[in-house]
Design a protein around this motif. Sequence first.
Motif: not given
Length: 269
Positions: A154-156, A160-164, A170-173
């Motif tokens: 899903v992130g791939t 777009k908006r990154k968490i941290w 690479k990890k997104s909301w």
Amino acid sequence: MDISPHKQRIATSAVLAILPTLALIFQGWVLFAVLALFSVLTLWEFYSMFRPGQSMTAFKSLGAAVTFLLMGAYTTGDARYPGVILALAFWASALVFLLRYNRDVATSYRHAAIFLAGLFYIPMNFHFLLFFDRLELLLVLGAAVISDTAAFYVGTWLGKRKIWPRISPKKSWAGSIGGLTACMAATFAWGLAFGLPETVWWKWLLLGAALNVAAQLGDFFESALKRSLDIKDSGTILPGHGGLLDRVDSLLLVIPCYGLISMFQPYFP
């Protein structure tokens, strides 16, 4: 023939699933052996992250010995056993620190702390799996795998908006929400199929949410650890994935999270 990193990732995951599958089928000593092997190899990776390029034979050997002793807690049936082993491991590392005090205080203390941290982080968490039944093992392993897999895809596709980004760029909301949704749905379905009939449906959803949050936090912790040490992967043993710790980082927090919740709210007969 060149294989894309994504295909390497899929192939490695398929091969890596063989040992856990055998452990789930046969359990008993097979499960013990698989967990001990995974724990020792992952612990060696953890220690190597702090001292790259060094063999650390004595360091790793002592960690492996303590790992097997911790796994042996399952055979004793005595709840005090893991605590006694970890207490002795603490005093063993404290004695090494004491004997090296006049030579290099800072380094010997740091090594003692790393040694103990590795034991609590990896074999101590893994050994709890020996006390779960087959339905619980599948739930815990499935929650970690589904959380990671759904978050990745899903992130791939949508992330777009990154968490941290400072810890994990690479990890997104979108990936986080996708992993959360998939984990809750899978836990809910597993509960309806095999759980206690008196367990109300929303408790399965809450369990899925809790296990997913644990999976994400476990992943973030290992990412932060690698960034603090300025390394990309914990190891190179798994093509497309990096090291073993890179694959089980989320599981290491899911295990005690489920163990704690199930103490107060049983989910399976």
